[in-house]
Design an enzyme around this catalytic site. Structure first.
Site, PDB file in Angstrom:
ATOM      1  N   SER A 116       0.828  -1.224   0.000  1.00 24.19           N
ATOM      2  CA  SER A 116       0.000   0.000   0.000  1.00 24.19           C
ATOM      3  C   SER A 116       0.853   1.261   0.000  1.00 24.19           C
ATOM      4  O   SER A 116       1.937   1.297   0.583  1.00 24.19           O
ATOM      5  CB  SER A 116      -0.905   0.030   1.235  1.00 24.19           C
ATOM      6  OG  SER A 116      -1.644  -1.149   1.331  1.00 24.19           O
TER       7      SER A 116
ATOM      8  N   GLU B 201      -3.530 -13.872   1.224  1.00 22.64           N
ATOM      9  CA  GLU B 201      -3.909 -12.999   2.334  1.00 22.64           C
ATOM     10  C   GLU B 201      -5.394 -13.168   2.677  1.00 22.64           C
ATOM     11  O   GLU B 201      -5.778 -13.230   3.839  1.00 22.64           O
ATOM     12  CB  GLU B 201      -3.600 -11.548   1.975  1.00 22.64           C
ATOM     13  CG  GLU B 201      -3.671 -10.621   3.166  1.00 22.64           C
ATOM     14  CD  GLU B 201      -3.160  -9.227   2.844  1.00 22.64           C
ATOM     15  OE1 GLU B 201      -2.851  -8.947   1.669  1.00 22.64           O
ATOM     16  OE2 GLU B 201      -3.076  -8.419   3.773  1.00 22.64           O
TER      17      GLU B 201
ATOM     18  N   GLU C 207     -15.937  -2.962   0.092  1.00 18.82           N
ATOM     19  CA  GLU C 207     -16.406  -2.588  -1.256  1.00 18.82           C
ATOM     20  C   GLU C 207     -15.612  -3.345  -2.319  1.00 18.82           C
ATOM     21  O   GLU C 207     -16.168  -3.795  -3.324  1.00 18.82           O
ATOM     22  CB  GLU C 207     -16.271  -1.068  -1.469  1.00 18.82           C
ATOM     23  CG  GLU C 207     -17.252  -0.214  -0.677  1.00 18.82           C
ATOM     24  CD  GLU C 207     -16.897  -0.098   0.808  1.00 18.82           C
ATOM     25  OE1 GLU C 207     -15.766  -0.472   1.195  1.00 18.82           O
ATOM     26  OE2 GLU C 207     -17.760   0.343   1.584  1.00 18.82           O
TER      27      GLU C 207
HETATM   28  C1  LIG Z   1      -5.015  -3.720  10.107  1.00 21.24           C
HETATM   29  C2  LIG Z   1      -4.444  -3.378   8.769  1.00 21.24           C
HETATM   30  C3  LIG Z   1      -3.247  -3.959   8.364  1.00 21.24           C
HETATM   31  C4  LIG Z   1      -2.688  -3.633   7.120  1.00 21.24           C
HETATM   32  N1  LIG Z   1      -1.468  -4.188   6.789  1.00 21.24           N
HETATM   33  C5  LIG Z   1      -0.896  -3.843   5.593  1.00 21.24           C
HETATM   34  C6  LIG Z   1       0.416  -4.347   5.265  1.00 21.24           C
HETATM   35  O1  LIG Z   1       1.045  -5.079   6.040  1.00 21.24           O
HETATM   36  N2  LIG Z   1       0.958  -4.000   4.079  1.00 21.24           N
HETATM   37  C7  LIG Z   1       0.322  -3.180   3.197  1.00 21.24           C
HETATM   38  O2  LIG Z   1       0.881  -2.923   2.129  1.00 21.24           O
HETATM   39  N3  LIG Z   1      -0.912  -2.650   3.490  1.00 21.24           N
HETATM   40  C8  LIG Z   1      -1.526  -2.973   4.671  1.00 21.24           C
HETATM   41  N4  LIG Z   1      -2.768  -2.450   4.987  1.00 21.24           N
HETATM   42  C9  LIG Z   1      -3.385  -1.489   4.065  1.00 21.24           C
HETATM   43  C10 LIG Z   1      -4.632  -2.015   3.357  1.00 21.24           C
HETATM   44  O3  LIG Z   1      -4.288  -2.991   2.404  1.00 21.24           O
HETATM   45  C11 LIG Z   1      -5.302  -0.795   2.717  1.00 21.24           C
HETATM   46  O4  LIG Z   1      -5.699   0.061   3.775  1.00 21.24           O
HETATM   47  C12 LIG Z   1      -6.523  -1.186   1.907  1.00 21.24           C
HETATM   48  O5  LIG Z   1      -6.118  -1.866   0.728  1.00 21.24           O
HETATM   49  C13 LIG Z   1      -7.387   0.036   1.511  1.00 21.24           C
HETATM   50  O6  LIG Z   1      -6.625   1.025   0.932  1.00 21.24           O
HETATM   51  P1  LIG Z   1      -6.719   2.542   1.440  1.00 21.24           P
HETATM   52  O7  LIG Z   1      -6.548   2.530   2.935  1.00 21.24           O
HETATM   53  O8  LIG Z   1      -5.754   3.344   0.628  1.00 21.24           O
HETATM   54  O9  LIG Z   1      -8.203   3.002   1.147  1.00 21.24           O
HETATM   55  P2  LIG Z   1      -8.767   3.552  -0.259  1.00 21.24           P
HETATM   56  O10 LIG Z   1      -8.379   2.610  -1.338  1.00 21.24           O
HETATM   57  O11 LIG Z   1      -8.375   4.975  -0.408  1.00 21.24           O
HETATM   58  O12 LIG Z   1     -10.315   3.443  -0.019  1.00 21.24           O
HETATM   59  C14 LIG Z   1     -11.092   4.464   0.610  1.00 21.24           C
HETATM   60  C15 LIG Z   1     -12.562   4.078   0.501  1.00 21.24           C
HETATM   61  O13 LIG Z   1     -12.959   4.049  -0.887  1.00 21.24           O
HETATM   62  C16 LIG Z   1     -13.548   2.783  -1.214  1.00 21.24           C
HETATM   63  N5  LIG Z   1     -13.191   2.398  -2.582  1.00 21.24           N
HETATM   64  C17 LIG Z   1     -11.949   2.458  -3.158  1.00 21.24           C
HETATM   65  N6  LIG Z   1     -11.999   1.974  -4.419  1.00 21.24           N
HETATM   66  C18 LIG Z   1     -13.286   1.590  -4.661  1.00 21.24           C
HETATM   67  C19 LIG Z   1     -13.958   1.003  -5.781  1.00 21.24           C
HETATM   68  N7  LIG Z   1     -13.319   0.725  -6.922  1.00 21.24           N
HETATM   69  N8  LIG Z   1     -15.296   0.725  -5.650  1.00 21.24           N
HETATM   70  C20 LIG Z   1     -15.956   1.002  -4.499  1.00 21.24           C
HETATM   71  N9  LIG Z   1     -15.356   1.576  -3.402  1.00 21.24           N
HETATM   72  C21 LIG Z   1     -14.050   1.853  -3.476  1.00 21.24           C
HETATM   73  C22 LIG Z   1     -12.928   1.812  -0.210  1.00 21.24           C
HETATM   74  O14 LIG Z   1     -13.735   0.671  -0.035  1.00 21.24           O
HETATM   75  C23 LIG Z   1     -12.839   2.660   1.060  1.00 21.24           C
HETATM   76  O15 LIG Z   1     -14.080   2.679   1.726  1.00 21.24           O
HETATM   77  C24 LIG Z   1      -3.352  -2.732   6.240  1.00 21.24           C
HETATM   78  C25 LIG Z   1      -4.566  -2.152   6.642  1.00 21.24           C
HETATM   79  C26 LIG Z   1      -5.100  -2.450   7.884  1.00 21.24           C
HETATM   80  C27 LIG Z   1      -6.395  -1.792   8.298  1.00 21.24           C
END
Ligand SMILES: Cc1cc2nc3c(=O)[nH]c(=O)nc-3n(C[C@H](O)[C@H](O)[C@H](O)COP(=O)(O)OP(=O)(O)OC[C@H]3O[C@@H](n4cnc5c(N)ncnc54)[C@H](O)[C@@H]3O)c2cc1C
Length: 433
Positions: free
Chosen positions: A133, A248, A401
């Site tokens: 991420s 995962e 989502e």
């Molecule tokens: C406990 C925890 C552990 C994690 N560990 C890791 C790790 O070890 N390594 C790593 O790389 N990442 C890690 N993550 C990150 C995680 O993979 C991301 O937070 C996740 O993929 C969502 O990305 P974002 O936070 O950028 O949200 P965004 O992608 O910005 O999403 C924001 C909102 O928009 C919605 N949205 C986005 N795109 C769409 C779509 N196409 N259609 C409908 N809705 C949409 C989402 O559902 C969400 O509600 C972790 C997250 C958590 C909470």
């Protein structure tokens, strides 16, 4: 179903690998029991014991014989893990190394990386984190902009990652970086094994709203990766990333191993390793909503007399049970060698729903005191921790989502979202951040 409980400290000179047919769980059980009886020695150093386990193919029985396994069907992993635990022995370490990195390297190679990293991952000599991420690329992971450029025998990496669990104490990172800006979005990404302990890598822990600190932002400034540390092919990292993401979703919740209380060196070191590892994950039971506490809480507080609360608790417990059956169905599919269907995404969505409903039921039962933390608070602050931890389930490993999109497109065959970026060079695409 018989269980093996061998005597500790067998002679164990040379691990012997049996090659006879093992086509049933009972046959595997019998063979691993016999092997443990002869070989489990709690006085060995933990690494030495795990090497013995891997040399005999019992650390990862479903892996090919060439790569520390026995080439058994996937169900054998669970059967063997159960027997190792029942014998009071120690298996390979838990964590993203054995559950994500190793299976991805096993699937995509090359051999040089399999040779270099699979065994030390199984013995726990190296630990891993996932560097996928970015601030502008979470759900839209293929939009990542961390760049890697070849400079002689090394890749030079610049960019920022975020939400990287355990990055502050990992030895290696599964890193996705863009190596070709003229290729379409999904084609110019490569998957690297990044040595974390170097000056170009800075992991800054993030403080969460539940007061834990499990993940980090990771700044990569001229970080160096040896040229051959590429999983799969240069530019084909997206395929390997999909493998990691599939594992995962399958991985789900992680149980803490219960090691026997004995004094042997391997056990002492395994207990210490688990303590360090689970420091990161100690709030994970709370993020799942603690449905297991609801009945007792409803009884103890008298809230169970309220029919609405009783309904809520019954609904959460029923849905939890259905979730366990979905997980069992996915396990059975894997055990039978079938590709799991929608169970991964359904199970993950169900887990989010159970967590949210369980948190709501805890709030109903506890009332305003649910906001209190500290020694005099309900369940010593566990109820408050549940409420501020459950949102993580709907985000980690792909948001609700995103899981719905996967189900809609891959399982129900609904039209894909319109895309403007197919076939165009990544550098020409509008992007986040
Ligand atoms: C406990 C925890 C552990 C994690 N560990 C890791 C790790 O070890 N390594 C790593 O790389 N990442 C890690 N993550 C990150 C995680 O993979 C991301 O937070 C996740 O993929 C969502 O990305 P974002 O936070 O950028 O949200 P965004 O992608 O910005 O999403 C924001 C909102 O928009 C919605 N949205 C986005 N795109 C769409 C779509 N196409 N259609 C409908 N809705 C949409 C989402 O559902 C969400 O509600 C972790 C997250 C958590 C909470």
């Amino acid at each position: 179903m018989s269980r093996c409980v061998p005597e500790a400290g067998g002679d164990g000179d040379a691990p012997v690998r049996q090659t006879g047919a093992m086509d049933s769980a009972d046959a595997v059980r019998a063979e691993v029991c016999g092997w443990l009886a002869a070989n489990w020695d709690p006085d060995l150093a933990l690494v030495e014991w795990r090497r013995r386990l891997a040399d005999a193919g019992w650390a990862a029985p479903s892996w090919p014989e060439r790569w520390h396994g026995r080439g058994l069907p996937p169900w054998a992993d669970e059967v063997v893990a159960d027997e190792i635990a029942a014998a009071g022995s120690v298996g390979p370490p838990l964590g993203s190394g054995t559950s994500l990195a190793a299976p991805t390297i096993l699937a995509h190679g090359p051999d040089a990386l399999r040779q270099r990293f699979l065994l030390p991952t199984l013995t726990g000599e190296v630990t891993w984190c996932q560097l996928f991420s970015e601030p502008g690329a979470g759900s839209d992971l293929a939009g990542l902009t961390t760049r890697a450029e070849l400079d002689g025998d090394e890749w030079v990496v610049n960019g920022q990652k975020v939400w990287n669990t355990s990055a502050h104490h990992a030895d290696l990172g599964m890193l996705l970086a863009r190596t070709d800006w003229d290729a379409p979005k999904h084609k110019g990404i490569s998957y690297f094994v990044l040595p974390m302990r170097q000056p170009g890598v800075e992991a800054r822990p993030l403080r969460q709203m539940n007061d834990h600190s499990s993940f980090n932002e990771v700044f990569l400034t001229d970080a160096r990766v040896p040229r051959h540390h590429v999983v799969g092919e240069v530019g084909d990292g997206w395929r390997a990333a999909l493998t990691t993401l599939a594992f995962e979703r399958r991985f789900g919740a992680m149980g803490r191993p219960r090691y026997a209380p004995g004094p042997g060196r391997a056990l002492v070191e395994a207990r210490r390793e688990a303590e360090v590892h689970f420091e990161t994950y100690k709030w994970y039971p709370q993020r799942a909503g603690r449905a297991d506490l609801l009945l007792e809480r409803a009884r103890a507080t008298g809230a169970g007399a309220d029919p609405r609360t009783r309904d809520d608790v019954a609904r959460v417990l029923s849905m939890s049970q259905v979730g366990r059956w979905t997980a069992a169905r996915a396990r059975a599919a894997r055990a039978g060698g079938r590709t799991p269907g929608p169970e991964g995404s359904i199970g993950k969505l169900a887990a989010s729903d159970v967590a949210r409903r369980a948190a709501a039921a805890h709030t109903m039962i506890t009332g305003p005191d649910a906001m209190l933390t500290g020694p005099d608070s309900p369940l010593d602050g566990v109820v408050a921790e549940i409420i501020v931890s459950v949102p993580a389930v709907s985000i980690a490993g792909g948001t609700d989502e995103v899981q719905r999109n996967i189900l809609a497109e891959k399982q129900l065959g609904l039209p894909r979202e319109p895309s403007t970026d197919v076939g165009r060079p990544f550098r020409d695409l509008p992007r986040n951040g």
